[in-house]
Structure formats: structure tokens, C-alpha cells
Design a protein around this motif. Structure first.
Motif, PDB file in Angstrom:
ATOM      1  N   ALA A 200       1.695  -8.459   4.538  1.00 47.14           N
ATOM      2  CA  ALA A 200       0.794  -9.443   4.325  1.00 47.14           C
ATOM      3  C   ALA A 200       0.496  -9.767   2.959  1.00 47.14           C
ATOM      4  CB  ALA A 200      -0.551  -9.028   5.027  1.00 47.14           C
ATOM      5  N   PRO A 201       0.516 -11.163   2.611  1.00 46.47           N
ATOM      6  CA  PRO A 201       0.051 -11.347   1.251  1.00 46.47           C
ATOM      7  C   PRO A 201      -1.366 -10.862   0.650  1.00 46.47           C
ATOM      8  CG  PRO A 201       0.797 -13.543   2.467  1.00 46.47           C
ATOM      9  CD  PRO A 201       0.649 -12.356   3.392  1.00 46.47           C
ATOM     10  N   SER A 202      -2.136 -10.590   1.691  1.00 42.94           N
ATOM     11  CA  SER A 202      -3.402 -10.102   1.545  1.00 42.94           C
ATOM     12  C   SER A 202      -3.430  -8.535   0.602  1.00 42.94           C
ATOM     13  CB  SER A 202      -4.229  -9.971   2.673  1.00 42.94           C
ATOM     14  OG  SER A 202      -3.507  -8.716   3.447  1.00 42.94           O
ATOM     15  N   ILE A 203      -2.207  -7.829   1.138  1.00 43.25           N
ATOM     16  CA  ILE A 203      -1.818  -6.460   0.469  1.00 43.25           C
ATOM     17  C   ILE A 203      -1.481  -6.547  -1.001  1.00 43.25           C
ATOM     18  CG2 ILE A 203      -0.315  -4.533   0.682  1.00 43.25           C
ATOM     19  CD1 ILE A 203       0.068  -5.112   3.478  1.00 43.25           C
ATOM     20  N   VAL A 204      -0.817  -7.694  -1.152  1.00 44.77           N
ATOM     21  CA  VAL A 204      -0.425  -7.736  -2.794  1.00 44.77           C
ATOM     22  C   VAL A 204      -1.740  -8.448  -3.609  1.00 44.77           C
ATOM     23  CG1 VAL A 204       0.951  -9.340  -4.379  1.00 44.77           C
ATOM     24  CG2 VAL A 204       2.055  -8.614  -2.351  1.00 44.77           C
ATOM     25  N   THR A 205      -2.442  -9.323  -3.019  1.00 45.68           N
ATOM     26  CA  THR A 205      -3.619  -9.766  -3.563  1.00 45.68           C
ATOM     27  C   THR A 205      -4.578  -8.730  -3.853  1.00 45.68           C
ATOM     28  OG1 THR A 205      -3.146 -12.036  -2.523  1.00 45.68           O
ATOM     29  CG2 THR A 205      -5.174 -11.534  -3.543  1.00 45.68           C
ATOM     30  N   VAL A 206      -4.872  -7.864  -2.877  1.00 49.23           N
ATOM     31  CA  VAL A 206      -5.824  -6.935  -3.055  1.00 49.23           C
ATOM     32  C   VAL A 206      -5.538  -5.910  -3.964  1.00 49.23           C
ATOM     33  CG1 VAL A 206      -6.830  -4.888  -1.848  1.00 49.23           C
ATOM     34  CG2 VAL A 206      -6.915  -7.029  -0.592  1.00 49.23           C
ATOM     35  N   ASN A 207      -4.417  -5.515  -3.881  1.00 48.63           N
ATOM     36  CA  ASN A 207      -3.621  -4.405  -5.005  1.00 48.63           C
ATOM     37  C   ASN A 207      -3.694  -5.075  -6.201  1.00 48.63           C
ATOM     38  OD1 ASN A 207      -3.319  -2.635  -3.176  1.00 48.63           O
ATOM     39  ND2 ASN A 207      -1.184  -2.820  -2.589  1.00 48.63           N
ATOM     40  N   GLU A 208      -3.522  -6.271  -6.681  1.00 48.78           N
ATOM     41  CA  GLU A 208      -3.401  -6.630  -7.875  1.00 48.78           C
ATOM     42  C   GLU A 208      -4.897  -6.808  -8.346  1.00 48.78           C
ATOM     43  OE1 GLU A 208      -0.763  -8.494  -9.920  1.00 48.78           O
ATOM     44  OE2 GLU A 208       0.423  -7.437  -8.670  1.00 48.78           O
TER      45      GLU A 208
ATOM     46  N   TRP B  89     -11.660 -12.975   2.905  1.00 47.40           N
ATOM     47  CA  TRP B  89     -11.451 -13.644   4.455  1.00 47.40           C
ATOM     48  C   TRP B  89     -10.074 -13.673   4.655  1.00 47.40           C
ATOM     49  CZ3 TRP B  89     -15.140 -18.544   5.083  1.00 47.40           C
ATOM     50  CH2 TRP B  89     -16.572 -18.105   5.117  1.00 47.40           C
ATOM     51  N   GLY B  90      -9.961 -12.766   5.666  1.00 48.10           N
ATOM     52  CA  GLY B  90      -8.413 -12.699   6.203  1.00 48.10           C
ATOM     53  C   GLY B  90      -7.647 -11.845   5.541  1.00 48.10           C
ATOM     54  N   LEU B  91      -7.219 -10.861   6.681  1.00 47.81           N
ATOM     55  CA  LEU B  91      -6.208  -9.624   5.726  1.00 47.81           C
ATOM     56  C   LEU B  91      -4.775  -9.668   6.835  1.00 47.81           C
ATOM     57  CD1 LEU B  91      -8.954  -6.838   6.484  1.00 47.81           C
ATOM     58  CD2 LEU B  91      -7.744  -7.387   4.048  1.00 47.81           C
ATOM     59  N   ALA B  92      -4.976 -10.027   8.064  1.00 45.07           N
ATOM     60  CA  ALA B  92      -3.769 -10.295   8.934  1.00 45.07           C
ATOM     61  C   ALA B  92      -2.581 -11.326   8.159  1.00 45.07           C
ATOM     62  CB  ALA B  92      -3.991 -10.689  10.251  1.00 45.07           C
ATOM     63  N   PHE B  93      -1.252 -11.128   8.387  1.00 48.78           N
ATOM     64  CA  PHE B  93      -0.526 -12.012   7.679  1.00 48.78           C
ATOM     65  C   PHE B  93      -0.688 -13.354   8.231  1.00 48.78           C
ATOM     66  CE2 PHE B  93       2.358 -11.363  11.330  1.00 48.78           C
ATOM     67  CZ  PHE B  93       3.152 -12.357  11.403  1.00 48.78           C
ATOM     68  N   LYS B  94      -1.193 -13.571   9.402  1.00 48.54           N
ATOM     69  CA  LYS B  94      -1.466 -14.788  10.011  1.00 48.54           C
ATOM     70  C   LYS B  94      -2.514 -14.467  10.983  1.00 48.54           C
ATOM     71  CE  LYS B  94       1.950 -15.111  13.684  1.00 48.54           C
ATOM     72  NZ  LYS B  94       2.982 -15.957  14.203  1.00 48.54           N
ATOM     73  N   PRO B  95      -3.006 -15.823  11.421  1.00 50.84           N
ATOM     74  CA  PRO B  95      -4.067 -15.962  12.425  1.00 50.84           C
ATOM     75  C   PRO B  95      -3.623 -15.354  13.696  1.00 50.84           C
ATOM     76  CG  PRO B  95      -3.930 -18.064  11.218  1.00 50.84           C
ATOM     77  CD  PRO B  95      -2.796 -17.376  11.045  1.00 50.84           C
TER      78      PRO B  95
ATOM     79  N   LYS C 207       3.253 -14.638  -3.596  1.00 52.53           N
ATOM     80  CA  LYS C 207       2.348 -13.543  -3.253  1.00 52.53           C
ATOM     81  C   LYS C 207       1.423 -13.353  -4.099  1.00 52.53           C
ATOM     82  CE  LYS C 207       4.494 -11.248   0.849  1.00 52.53           C
ATOM     83  NZ  LYS C 207       5.054 -10.169   1.222  1.00 52.53           N
ATOM     84  N   ARG C 208       1.580 -13.503  -5.481  1.00 51.51           N
ATOM     85  CA  ARG C 208       1.098 -12.945  -6.624  1.00 51.51           C
ATOM     86  C   ARG C 208       0.202 -14.183  -7.092  1.00 51.51           C
ATOM     87  NH1 ARG C 208       2.935  -8.199  -7.939  1.00 51.51           N
ATOM     88  NH2 ARG C 208       4.906  -8.077  -6.614  1.00 51.51           N
TER      89      ARG C 208
ATOM     90  N   LEU D 248      -9.749 -16.796   0.044  1.00 50.49           N
ATOM     91  CA  LEU D 248      -9.413 -16.940   1.452  1.00 50.49           C
ATOM     92  C   LEU D 248      -7.670 -16.607   1.635  1.00 50.49           C
ATOM     93  CD1 LEU D 248     -10.484 -19.650   4.002  1.00 50.49           C
ATOM     94  CD2 LEU D 248      -8.147 -18.892   4.168  1.00 50.49           C
ATOM     95  N   LEU D 249      -7.352 -15.804   2.767  1.00 51.82           N
ATOM     96  CA  LEU D 249      -5.992 -15.442   2.751  1.00 51.82           C
ATOM     97  C   LEU D 249      -5.575 -15.740   4.233  1.00 51.82           C
ATOM     98  CD1 LEU D 249      -5.748 -12.470   0.434  1.00 51.82           C
ATOM     99  CD2 LEU D 249      -4.377 -14.403   0.237  1.00 51.82           C
ATOM    100  N   THR D 250      -6.212 -15.881   5.094  1.00 46.78           N
ATOM    101  CA  THR D 250      -5.490 -16.116   6.645  1.00 46.78           C
ATOM    102  C   THR D 250      -6.507 -17.259   7.297  1.00 46.78           C
ATOM    103  OG1 THR D 250      -5.515 -13.669   6.742  1.00 46.78           O
ATOM    104  CG2 THR D 250      -4.600 -14.879   8.639  1.00 46.78           C
TER     105      THR D 250
END
Ligand code: NAD
Length: 438
Positions: free
Chosen positions: A331-339, A317-323, A294-295, A384-386
Motif C-alpha cells: 500500500a502507498p500508505s506504508i511508504v508515506t508513513v515510513n517517510e 485517512w486511509g491505510l488499505a491499498f484501495k477502498p 508512492k513518494r 488522504l491515502l485511500t
């Protein structure tokens, strides 16, 4: 049949609506009064394709009812499904407080024989514990059946209506037969109803999710090795997946898996093993590999900018854990955004349906847009995450024109590196060499 479903989340509401749509009298129970109020007026608090229509239709015909009153629901039902959440505790084990609370309330309110069906994902041995706890509270006879759910969010109705198999774990042949009968309309095309003991049924769910998560984590490791040795994971994935012993599904590398099930269930599998004096090394590693994965995208971004992210803006682009879902749990988006936020960057995010969920997660720490292209304007790069369908064939010229520089970090391998280079992009993906604009 007369059925109650306790817990009207992604699983309970789908199960309730599908049982109602196949001719049963169903009453759904939830202790969230706001949710129940919304449902009775046909408003669905979650995004799940087709669910709104089915709930509206079944409410309208009177086959489906919704209430906060468990006692009332119990009185008019012979079968009671438990579909409340079983979130992870700090040590990874499943939190069964909700499950036990509901089971005990049922025991206190029982007025005759009931079949209690465990649809929530629960550790091996839970049905036995429930049996013992309920026995202390009621004189009425009851059965506890383990019926783990295998639906996928985003395709939940289809999965429920056309399951590949239905697992029925029971100590009583009669109870198992009744539940099999309830599922009969969904298995006409030949899917199997597998009747077994409770513990095997409970274990089947963890084994299935563990296996699926293992495939993803394994391919993510293969992808990371590919990057280091100069191989292309796209070719490797196809080469591996065409082996009929392996098969092509669940082999797609990316920025890690998320959702309410894989992370939680893999941790719980390891915790179940630990509780029985066994260290499940593989189960422990599946999650560890995923946490690291996720990092990966944030690492690539930091490296590209020489660790200087302060003042930079990223379009997400994409926040949900999958489409096809608005679910952002793990969701991986949470880790990416926080980092990225931690490194001083700003985020503008777009997701076709998860904006409201994201507001609950990030509040005002990031900004949101209802347009995929608006978030690009003046941003340093696209992340792009989802893998929503609408991201598959975007207008690349427009993306390049709107971004400060044509740079894309793709956590879902949606595009072809050579084509991206030809379009003038610097393009990073997972398990494939980055390409740089010429
Ligand atoms: P969820 O959080 O979406 O829904 C749970 C619902 O239960 C909520 O509406 C909550 O208000 C309600 N609830 C909690 N405590 C209650 C109580 N005491 N009385 C009445 N209602 C109560 O959860 P979910 O995603 O539907 O998952 C439910 C279970 O199914 C979990 O064990 C999960 O692991 C399992 N499961 C989930 C999926 C999935 O894709 N979401 C798939 C298979 C299995």
C-alpha cells in the motif's frame, strides 16, 4: 461437481464459496490451522463485502467444508484448485515454493484421475513444470489446467460470479470442457470462456495486470508533468478518456498503486522476460514509475514544511491499498508513513477496516483511532491515502476546526481545488496546482 480449493486467501475462499453457492461440493484447504479454525466457526479472517454471509450460508448447507487435511480433501474431489500465494522474491520473480509444495503433496496423495487447476498467478511455463514434477511422483493420470483469476478485492464476489471472461488453458480438451462446465452458471449473461494452451493462459494474466498498471503509471507521469507545466490533470484525464480507443477507466492519477497483484505481477512479467533473455523495458518502467509515485505525497509534505517535520503530527485517512478491503500489501500508505516517521513526524491513522492489518505492519510506531475526526484533533494536517466513500463529502468545517491549520494533502484527488480554497484550506493533490488558503 466435487471441488477442492487449496489456499483460502482472498482468491481461494471466494472461489470456494462461489463454487459451493452454485451447487458444487467444495472443500477448502489451508495449512494455517488458526485460519481454518476461524473459518469453521464462520469467522472470516479477511474483509471482503458479502463473503462472510456466503461462507456462513454454504457452511451451514454443508456445500462448503474447510480443513487442513489436503489428503482428505483430495480423496473426495475430482477437481483441485491451487490458490496459494505466489509472492515476489528479491529479484522480482514469483516465489513458487508454495505452489510446487502443494502440487507435489497432491501427486503423492492422489488416488485416481484429478484435474489440477492453477488459479494462483504463476509465470509462463509453470503448468509444464508442475506436470513434469507430478509425473515423477504418481502413476495416476491427471491434467493441469491454467485458470488465472481476475477478481478485484473489494468486489471479489461480484467479479467471480459475473466474470467478464474466464480463461481456461489446457492441453486436454476434456479437462477444459469440465472446467468450462464448472463455470457455466457464472457466464449465463454471455461472458466468454476462452479456451487456449496453458502458456497463453498464464501469459494473459500478466499481460492484463501489466496493461492496467501501465495505464495508471502513465497517467501518474502525465500528472507529474501537468504539475510542472501548469496543466490540470483532471481536465487532461477526461479529454483522454473520452477517446473510445482509450476509454475512461484506470486513468486516475494518485499516490501510486499497491495491492498484492499489480506490483508483484509487473515485476514478475519483467523477470519472466529477463529469464528468456529479453529486457522488457516498459514493464521495468511501470514499476519504477510507481515506486517514485508512492513518494510523491511525502515529498509535497516535506516541501510544504521546509523539511522541518520533527514534532509535527499528521492525521492519516486511509491505510488499505484501495477502498473496500483491509489488504495493505504494497500500500502507498506504508511508504508515506515510513517517510514521515523517518523525518521525525508522528502519525495518527484512521481506516474503516484496515486497523488490524495496520497494527501488524506498523505496530506501535503510529497511533490508531476508530474515528475519522478524532485523528484530526491537534494534528498539523490531514493526509488522504485511500478513497473510501466516507471521505468523499466530509464535514470540512469540522476538519478545519480540529486541525491546527487547515491543510490537506490528498493522494487520491477527492476534492475540487477551487472549492477547497473557498473553504479556507491549503490543499495539495496530484497533477493539479496546490491552492492556498486566503
Ligand atoms: P493470500 O495470501 O490471501 O492466500 C493464500 C492462502 O494460501 C493463505 O491462506 C495461506 O495460508 C495458504 N497457503 C499457503 N501455502 C499453503 C500450503 N502449502 N497449503 C495450503 N495452504 C497454503 O493470497 P491471495 O491474495 O488469495 O492470492 C493467491 C493467488 O491468487 C496469488 O498467486 C495471487 O497472485 C493470485 N491473485 C490474487 C488476486 C487478489 O486480488 N488477491 C487476484 C487475482 C489473482
Amino acid at each position: 461437481m466435487k471441488v477442492a480449493v487449496v489456499g483460502t486467501g482472498y482468491v481461494g475462499l471466494v472461489a470456494g464459496a462461489c463454487f459451493a453457492d452454485s451447487g458444487n461440493d467444495v472443500i477448502c484447504v489451508d495449512n494455517d490451522a488458526a485460519k481454518v479454525r476461524a473459518l469453521t466457526t464462520g469467522r472470516i479472517p479477511i474483509y471482503e463485502p458479502g463473503l462472510m454471509e456466503m461462507v456462513t450460508r454454504t457452511l451451514h448447507t454443508g456445500r462448503l467444508a474447510v480443513t487442513t487435511d489436503l489428503r482428505k480433501a483430495l480423496r473426495r474431489s475430482e477437481i483441485v484448485f491451487l490458490a496459494v500465494g505466489t509472492p515476489p522474491k528479491a529479484d522480482g520473480s514469483a516465489d513458487l515454493a508454495g505452489v510446487f509444495a502443494v502440487a507435489e503433496s497432491i501427486a503423492r496423495a492422489m488416488d485416481g484421475h484429478k484435474i489440477i487447476v492453477m488459479k494462483s498467478t504463476v509465470p509462463v511455463g509453470t503448468a509444464d513444470i508442475i506436470r513434469a514434477r507430478m509425473k515423477k511422483l504418481t502413476k495416476h493420470p491427471f491434467d493441469v489446467v491454467s485458470n488465472p483469476e481476475f477478481l478485484k478485492e473489494g468486489a471479489a464476489l461480484d467479479d467471480f460470479l459475473k466474470p467478464e471472461r474466464v480463461i481456461v488453458g489446457a492441453a486436454s480438451a476434456k479437462a477444459a470442457e469440465t472446467i468450462a462446465e464448472l463455470y457455466a452458471p457464472f457466464v449465463r449473461t454471455g461472458a466468454s470462456i476462452l479456451v487456449m494452451d496453458n502458456r497463453s493462459a498464464e501469459m494473459s494474466k500478466y499481460a492484463a495486470n501489466g496493461m492496467l498498471a501501465a495505464r495508471i503509471s502513465f497517467m501518474n507521469e502525465v500528472a507529474n508533468i501537468c504539475e510542472r507545466v501548469g496543466a490540470n490533470v483532471h481536465h487532461v484525464r477526461r479529454a483522454v478518456g473520452l477517446d473510445s480507443r482509450i476509454g475512461p477507466r484506470f486513468l486516475f492519477p494518485g499516490a501510486g498503486y499497491g495491492g498484492s497483484c499489480f506490483p508483484k505481477d509487473v515485476q514478475a512479467l519483467a523477470a519472466i522476460a529477463r529469464a528468456h533473455g529479453y529486457v522488457a523495458r516498459l514493464a521495468e518502467s511501470i514499476e519504477a514509475v510507481n515506486d517514485r509515485q508512492k513518494r510523491v505525497l511525502a515529498d509535497k509534505i516535506r516541501t510544504h514544511y521546509g523539511n522541518a517535520l520533527k514534532g509535527r503530527t499528521f492525521a492519516l485517512w486511509g491505510l488499505a491499498f484501495k477502498p473496500q478491503t483491509d489488504d495493505m500489501r504494497e500500500a502507498p500508505s506504508i511508504v508515506t508513513v515510513n517517510e514521515l516517521l523517518k523525518a521525525g513526524a508522528r502519525i495518527r491513522a484512521y481506516d474503516p477496516v484496515a486497523r488490524a492489518t495496520a497494527r501488524k505492519v506498523f505496530g506501535t510506531k503510529i497511533s490508531y483511532s476508530s474515528s475519522a475526526y478524532n485523528v484530526l484533533k491537534g494534528s498539523d494536517a490531514l493526509v488522504l491515502l485511500t478513497e473510501w466513500n466516507e471521505f468523499r463529502n466530509p464535514d470540512f468545517d469540522r476538519i478545519a476546526a480540529l486541525l491546527k491549520r487547515p491543510v490537506i494533502f490528498d493522494g487520491r484527488n477527492q476534492y475540487v481545488p477551487d472549492e477547497m480554497r473557498a473553504r479556507g484550506f491549503t490543499y495539495y493533490s496530484i497533477g493539479r496546482r496546490p491552492v492556498h488558503a486566503v
